[in-house]
Write an enzyme that holds these catalytic residues in place. Structure first.
Site, PDB file in Angstrom:
ATOM      1  N   ARG A  85      -0.366  17.571 -30.145  1.00 53.05           N
ATOM      2  CA  ARG A  85      -0.323  18.891 -30.780  1.00 53.05           C
ATOM      3  C   ARG A  85       0.991  19.052 -31.526  1.00 53.05           C
ATOM      4  O   ARG A  85       2.070  18.823 -30.972  1.00 53.05           O
ATOM      5  CB  ARG A  85      -0.452  19.996 -29.727  1.00 53.05           C
ATOM      6  CG  ARG A  85      -0.158  21.411 -30.213  1.00 53.05           C
ATOM      7  CD  ARG A  85      -1.351  22.034 -30.907  1.00 53.05           C
ATOM      8  NE  ARG A  85      -1.075  23.342 -31.475  1.00 53.05           N
ATOM      9  CZ  ARG A  85      -1.295  24.501 -30.874  1.00 53.05           C
ATOM     10  NH1 ARG A  85      -1.791  24.532 -29.647  1.00 53.05           N
ATOM     11  NH2 ARG A  85      -1.041  25.630 -31.505  1.00 53.05           N
ATOM     12  N   ARG A  95      -6.578  22.222 -34.258  1.00 51.10           N
ATOM     13  CA  ARG A  95      -5.607  21.627 -33.332  1.00 51.10           C
ATOM     14  C   ARG A  95      -6.252  20.583 -32.438  1.00 51.10           C
ATOM     15  O   ARG A  95      -7.433  20.671 -32.130  1.00 51.10           O
ATOM     16  CB  ARG A  95      -4.939  22.695 -32.486  1.00 51.10           C
ATOM     17  CG  ARG A  95      -5.919  23.605 -31.799  1.00 51.10           C
ATOM     18  CD  ARG A  95      -5.369  24.940 -31.431  1.00 51.10           C
ATOM     19  NE  ARG A  95      -4.905  25.628 -32.610  1.00 51.10           N
ATOM     20  CZ  ARG A  95      -4.257  26.773 -32.606  1.00 51.10           C
ATOM     21  NH1 ARG A  95      -4.013  27.382 -31.493  1.00 51.10           N
ATOM     22  NH2 ARG A  95      -3.860  27.325 -33.712  1.00 51.10           N
ATOM     23  N   ASP A  98      -5.101  23.049 -27.437  1.00 48.33           N
ATOM     24  CA  ASP A  98      -4.447  24.347 -27.285  1.00 48.33           C
ATOM     25  C   ASP A  98      -4.634  24.770 -25.838  1.00 48.33           C
ATOM     26  O   ASP A  98      -5.763  24.793 -25.339  1.00 48.33           O
ATOM     27  CB  ASP A  98      -5.096  25.367 -28.229  1.00 48.33           C
ATOM     28  CG  ASP A  98      -4.391  26.701 -28.235  1.00 48.33           C
ATOM     29  OD1 ASP A  98      -3.149  26.726 -28.133  1.00 48.33           O
ATOM     30  OD2 ASP A  98      -5.075  27.732 -28.361  1.00 48.33           O
ATOM     31  N   ASP A 100      -3.640  27.929 -23.342  1.00 52.97           N
ATOM     32  CA  ASP A 100      -3.116  29.290 -23.283  1.00 52.97           C
ATOM     33  C   ASP A 100      -3.072  29.772 -21.848  1.00 52.97           C
ATOM     34  O   ASP A 100      -4.061  29.641 -21.109  1.00 52.97           O
ATOM     35  CB  ASP A 100      -4.004  30.257 -24.089  1.00 52.97           C
ATOM     36  CG  ASP A 100      -3.889  30.062 -25.579  1.00 52.97           C
ATOM     37  OD1 ASP A 100      -2.775  29.742 -26.049  1.00 52.97           O
ATOM     38  OD2 ASP A 100      -4.899  30.229 -26.276  1.00 52.97           O
TER      39      ASP A 100
END
Length: 164
Positions: A85, A95, A98, A100
């Site tokens: 990334r 991407r 990811d 989160d």
């Protein structure tokens, strides 16, 4: 520090997204002072924000961790970097991976670079559907629990693609 439940959203749409998410689950399971309690199935979802990119593969993980929220975020960013990334400043762009931090126990955190609950979680079916699969009863400050938040969004277009 007492262990807390932390909910992680996973997504990718470049390279081999399903493989990237499976590798990320393995990396999450190896985090220090952390146990991977559950991993959702993988879901294909339309790109959000910028629609001129490939569909995403999304998933969620439920962790029990003694890492503080900032330390956990640092570990997530490290997993992303190891997966290739590159944070180029393009918001909602494509991407390779990811990760989160969506929820951290029942805490509300507002620090530079870290807001928990994730500020858009309540409106994002692509995050809520996999999260509800594994953590429907987890507290979601301001929204009751994960299942309550999912009931308030249109989950059309979020389709399970396999079992993990």
């Amino acid at each position: 520090m007492h262990p807390v439940h932390a909910c992680i959203g996973l997504g990718a749409n470049l390279g081999e997204p399903a493989a990237a998410l499976r590798h990320a689950f393995d990396a999450l399971a190896r985090l220090p002072a952390t146990r991977l309690l559950a991993a959702s199935r993988l879901y294909r979802t339309p790109a959000w924000g910028r629609t001129d990119q490939p569909d995403y593969v999304n998933a969620a993980a439920l962790l029990e961790t003694a890492l503080g929220p900032q330390a956990l975020l640092a570990e997530l960013l490290d997993i992303e970097r190891r997966a290739g990334r590159v944070r180029d400043g393009l918001r909602w762009g494509p991407r390779t991976l990811d990760l989160d931090l969506l929820l951290y126990g029942d805490r509300i955190i507002d620090l530079p670079g870290l807001r928990v609950p994730h500020p858009h979680l309540h409106a994002r079916a692509f995050a809520l559907v996999p999260l509800a699969e594994i953590a429907a009863a987890e507290p979601f400050p301001g929204h009751g629990c994960v299942a309550d938040a999912l009931a308030g969004v249109d989950a059309g277009g979020v389709v399970a693609i396999d079992a993990t």
